[in-house]
Each structure stands twice: as C-alpha cells, then as structure tokens.
Design a protein around this motif. Sequence first.
Motif, PDB file in Angstrom:
ATOM      1  N   LEU A   1     124.945  78.957 -62.901  1.00 25.72           N
ATOM      2  CA  LEU A   1     124.415  80.203 -62.358  1.00 25.72           C
ATOM      3  C   LEU A   1     122.919  80.332 -62.616  1.00 25.72           C
ATOM      4  O   LEU A   1     122.429  79.913 -63.658  1.00 25.72           O
ATOM      5  CB  LEU A   1     125.133  81.398 -62.992  1.00 25.72           C
ATOM      6  CG  LEU A   1     126.623  81.539 -62.688  1.00 25.72           C
ATOM      7  CD1 LEU A   1     127.219  82.686 -63.494  1.00 25.72           C
ATOM      8  CD2 LEU A   1     126.854  81.757 -61.202  1.00 25.72           C
ATOM      9  N   PHE A   2     122.218  80.926 -61.652  1.00 27.29           N
ATOM     10  CA  PHE A   2     120.815  81.246 -61.851  1.00 27.29           C
ATOM     11  C   PHE A   2     120.491  82.512 -61.076  1.00 27.29           C
ATOM     12  O   PHE A   2     121.246  82.949 -60.214  1.00 27.29           O
ATOM     13  CB  PHE A   2     119.889  80.082 -61.454  1.00 27.29           C
ATOM     14  CG  PHE A   2     119.875  79.769 -59.974  1.00 27.29           C
ATOM     15  CD1 PHE A   2     118.908  80.324 -59.140  1.00 27.29           C
ATOM     16  CD2 PHE A   2     120.814  78.903 -59.426  1.00 27.29           C
ATOM     17  CE1 PHE A   2     118.886  80.019 -57.783  1.00 27.29           C
ATOM     18  CE2 PHE A   2     120.794  78.596 -58.076  1.00 27.29           C
ATOM     19  CZ  PHE A   2     119.826  79.157 -57.248  1.00 27.29           C
ATOM     20  N   VAL A   3     119.350  83.116 -61.400  1.00 28.39           N
ATOM     21  CA  VAL A   3     118.923  84.371 -60.792  1.00 28.39           C
ATOM     22  C   VAL A   3     117.852  84.072 -59.749  1.00 28.39           C
ATOM     23  O   VAL A   3     116.882  83.365 -60.022  1.00 28.39           O
ATOM     24  CB  VAL A   3     118.376  85.333 -61.868  1.00 28.39           C
ATOM     25  CG1 VAL A   3     117.807  86.591 -61.234  1.00 28.39           C
ATOM     26  CG2 VAL A   3     119.471  85.678 -62.865  1.00 28.39           C
ATOM     27  N   SER A   4     118.042  84.634 -58.556  1.00 31.08           N
ATOM     28  CA  SER A   4     117.070  84.502 -57.481  1.00 31.08           C
ATOM     29  C   SER A   4     116.435  85.867 -57.244  1.00 31.08           C
ATOM     30  O   SER A   4     117.125  86.835 -56.954  1.00 31.08           O
ATOM     31  CB  SER A   4     117.764  84.006 -56.206  1.00 31.08           C
ATOM     32  OG  SER A   4     116.864  83.987 -55.125  1.00 31.08           O
ATOM     33  N   MET A   5     115.111  85.922 -57.381  1.00 27.65           N
ATOM     34  CA  MET A   5     114.382  87.172 -57.199  1.00 27.65           C
ATOM     35  C   MET A   5     114.199  87.450 -55.706  1.00 27.65           C
ATOM     36  O   MET A   5     114.268  86.533 -54.886  1.00 27.65           O
ATOM     37  CB  MET A   5     113.024  87.083 -57.895  1.00 27.65           C
ATOM     38  CG  MET A   5     113.112  86.881 -59.406  1.00 27.65           C
ATOM     39  SD  MET A   5     113.966  88.212 -60.256  1.00 27.65           S
ATOM     40  CE  MET A   5     112.710  89.476 -60.207  1.00 27.65           C
ATOM     41  N   PRO A   6     113.935  88.722 -55.350  1.00 23.16           N
ATOM     42  CA  PRO A   6     113.652  89.037 -53.948  1.00 23.16           C
ATOM     43  C   PRO A   6     112.443  88.219 -53.480  1.00 23.16           C
ATOM     44  O   PRO A   6     111.478  88.048 -54.229  1.00 23.16           O
ATOM     45  CB  PRO A   6     113.306  90.528 -53.971  1.00 23.16           C
ATOM     46  CG  PRO A   6     113.814  91.043 -55.271  1.00 23.16           C
ATOM     47  CD  PRO A   6     113.850  89.896 -56.212  1.00 23.16           C
ATOM     48  N   SER A   7     112.515  87.698 -52.260  1.00 21.15           N
ATOM     49  CA  SER A   7     111.442  86.828 -51.795  1.00 21.15           C
ATOM     50  C   SER A   7     111.225  86.997 -50.296  1.00 21.15           C
ATOM     51  O   SER A   7     111.990  87.658 -49.610  1.00 21.15           O
ATOM     52  CB  SER A   7     111.782  85.369 -52.115  1.00 21.15           C
ATOM     53  OG  SER A   7     112.985  84.991 -51.464  1.00 21.15           O
ATOM     54  N   TYR A   8     110.145  86.384 -49.821  1.00 15.26           N
ATOM     55  CA  TYR A   8     109.846  86.356 -48.397  1.00 15.26           C
ATOM     56  C   TYR A   8     109.495  84.929 -48.016  1.00 15.26           C
ATOM     57  O   TYR A   8     109.113  84.124 -48.873  1.00 15.26           O
ATOM     58  CB  TYR A   8     108.701  87.315 -48.041  1.00 15.26           C
ATOM     59  CG  TYR A   8     107.368  86.907 -48.622  1.00 15.26           C
ATOM     60  CD1 TYR A   8     106.464  86.158 -47.878  1.00 15.26           C
ATOM     61  CD2 TYR A   8     107.013  87.253 -49.928  1.00 15.26           C
ATOM     62  CE1 TYR A   8     105.237  85.772 -48.413  1.00 15.26           C
ATOM     63  CE2 TYR A   8     105.798  86.876 -50.464  1.00 15.26           C
ATOM     64  CZ  TYR A   8     104.918  86.133 -49.706  1.00 15.26           C
ATOM     65  OH  TYR A   8     103.712  85.752 -50.229  1.00 15.26           O
TER      66      TYR A   8
ATOM     67  N   TYR B   1     109.454  79.811 -49.686  1.00 17.06           N
ATOM     68  CA  TYR B   1     109.838  81.156 -50.110  1.00 17.06           C
ATOM     69  C   TYR B   1     109.007  81.551 -51.323  1.00 17.06           C
ATOM     70  O   TYR B   1     108.836  80.774 -52.251  1.00 17.06           O
ATOM     71  CB  TYR B   1     111.334  81.220 -50.442  1.00 17.06           C
ATOM     72  CG  TYR B   1     112.186  81.214 -49.201  1.00 17.06           C
ATOM     73  CD1 TYR B   1     112.519  82.404 -48.567  1.00 17.06           C
ATOM     74  CD2 TYR B   1     112.636  80.029 -48.655  1.00 17.06           C
ATOM     75  CE1 TYR B   1     113.288  82.412 -47.412  1.00 17.06           C
ATOM     76  CE2 TYR B   1     113.415  80.019 -47.505  1.00 17.06           C
ATOM     77  CZ  TYR B   1     113.737  81.215 -46.892  1.00 17.06           C
ATOM     78  OH  TYR B   1     114.494  81.226 -45.750  1.00 17.06           O
ATOM     79  N   LYS B   2     108.475  82.769 -51.300  1.00 20.73           N
ATOM     80  CA  LYS B   2     107.648  83.290 -52.384  1.00 20.73           C
ATOM     81  C   LYS B   2     108.331  84.522 -52.971  1.00 20.73           C
ATOM     82  O   LYS B   2     108.729  85.423 -52.232  1.00 20.73           O
ATOM     83  CB  LYS B   2     106.261  83.698 -51.865  1.00 20.73           C
ATOM     84  CG  LYS B   2     105.499  82.589 -51.187  1.00 20.73           C
ATOM     85  CD  LYS B   2     104.933  81.653 -52.198  1.00 20.73           C
ATOM     86  CE  LYS B   2     104.052  80.621 -51.517  1.00 20.73           C
ATOM     87  NZ  LYS B   2     103.466  79.715 -52.463  1.00 20.73           N
ATOM     88  N   ASP B   3     108.464  84.548 -54.296  1.00 19.22           N
ATOM     89  CA  ASP B   3     109.051  85.718 -54.950  1.00 19.22           C
ATOM     90  C   ASP B   3     108.132  86.920 -54.768  1.00 19.22           C
ATOM     91  O   ASP B   3     106.910  86.809 -54.891  1.00 19.22           O
ATOM     92  CB  ASP B   3     109.265  85.459 -56.444  1.00 19.22           C
ATOM     93  CG  ASP B   3     110.412  84.503 -56.709  1.00 19.22           C
ATOM     94  OD1 ASP B   3     111.180  84.198 -55.782  1.00 19.22           O
ATOM     95  OD2 ASP B   3     110.545  84.064 -57.878  1.00 19.22           O
ATOM     96  N   ILE B   4     108.741  88.072 -54.504  1.00 19.33           N
ATOM     97  CA  ILE B   4     107.975  89.306 -54.343  1.00 19.33           C
ATOM     98  C   ILE B   4     107.592  89.862 -55.713  1.00 19.33           C
ATOM     99  O   ILE B   4     106.493  90.358 -55.916  1.00 19.33           O
ATOM    100  CB  ILE B   4     108.793  90.332 -53.533  1.00 19.33           C
ATOM    101  CG1 ILE B   4     108.972  89.813 -52.111  1.00 19.33           C
ATOM    102  CG2 ILE B   4     108.136  91.712 -53.552  1.00 19.33           C
ATOM    103  CD1 ILE B   4     109.953  90.597 -51.276  1.00 19.33           C
ATOM    104  N   CYS B   5     108.510  89.806 -56.650  1.00 13.66           N
ATOM    105  CA  CYS B   5     108.251  90.240 -58.025  1.00 13.66           C
ATOM    106  C   CYS B   5     108.954  89.258 -58.950  1.00 13.66           C
ATOM    107  O   CYS B   5     109.927  88.627 -58.567  1.00 13.66           O
ATOM    108  CB  CYS B   5     108.728  91.678 -58.250  1.00 13.66           C
ATOM    109  SG  CYS B   5     110.455  91.922 -57.844  1.00 13.66           S
ATOM    110  N   PHE B   6     108.447  89.141 -60.163  1.00 16.61           N
ATOM    111  CA  PHE B   6     108.993  88.131 -61.071  1.00 16.61           C
ATOM    112  C   PHE B   6     108.488  88.367 -62.484  1.00 16.61           C
ATOM    113  O   PHE B   6     107.415  88.952 -62.670  1.00 16.61           O
ATOM    114  CB  PHE B   6     108.582  86.717 -60.612  1.00 16.61           C
ATOM    115  CG  PHE B   6     107.137  86.597 -60.283  1.00 16.61           C
ATOM    116  CD1 PHE B   6     106.207  86.281 -61.261  1.00 16.61           C
ATOM    117  CD2 PHE B   6     106.690  86.817 -58.997  1.00 16.61           C
ATOM    118  CE1 PHE B   6     104.864  86.190 -60.961  1.00 16.61           C
ATOM    119  CE2 PHE B   6     105.339  86.718 -58.687  1.00 16.61           C
ATOM    120  CZ  PHE B   6     104.420  86.407 -59.669  1.00 16.61           C
TER     121      PHE B   6
END
Length: 120
Positions: free
Chosen positions: A51-58, A65-70
Amino acid sequence: MSKNTTPAPPKYDVKIHSFRPEGSCKATASVNVYGDFAVRGIKVMEGSRGLFVSMPSYKAGNGEYKDICFPCTKEAKAEFDQAVVGAYQQALTQSQNATQEQEAPVPQQEQASQPVMAGM
C-alpha cells in the motif's frame, strides 16, 4: 503558578470515504492537518510493494502527474502516509468485522413450548 494545558489536537484526522476492493485504488480519503488545513482527494493505492498514499495531482502538459499538495520532508511524508494507511487498515478491519457479524448465522433457538390460549 500552574499552567492550564490542553491536550494538543491530533496531528492528522483521517477520514476514509470509500473502499474499492477491485483494482489498484483501494480507497479514497481526506485528511485534516491540526484542524487547520484539509486535503481531499487522497488515494490509498496498492502497488507491487504494498500500500502507498497518492496525493491529489494534475496532469502537466508533458504528460507527467504533479502533486497539488504534499509533505515537504521525508519524515513528514512518512508520518502522513502512516496516518492514512493506518486509518485505512483500521476502517477496513471494522468494515470486515461488521460484514462478518451481518453474515453470521443466527443460532436457532430451541422451540420452547408456548402457552396455548383457550378458545375465545
């Protein structure tokens, strides 16, 4: 002189919104950080290493894909990810326990002799 100390709020308040047993996206979540900042659109993903966490991205113009916040540091990312994955595992366990309770066969009660009312 005594100080009035109130307990610090939890650093991460994680809410798991949906479970998806099929596919690589296992759940969606939102996280409230110190009660001051909320992040929605977090995904709990399953990869080849677990399992891993995927941040909101565009998706950028170059297809990446670039994370919006991190989280900004390795330590903060590890702590954030552990909070999200831990909340996911806890919610999954609770969901499985609730499902098992619903599916458990109801023990048949011995038929006790019931009083029979005389004719009316």
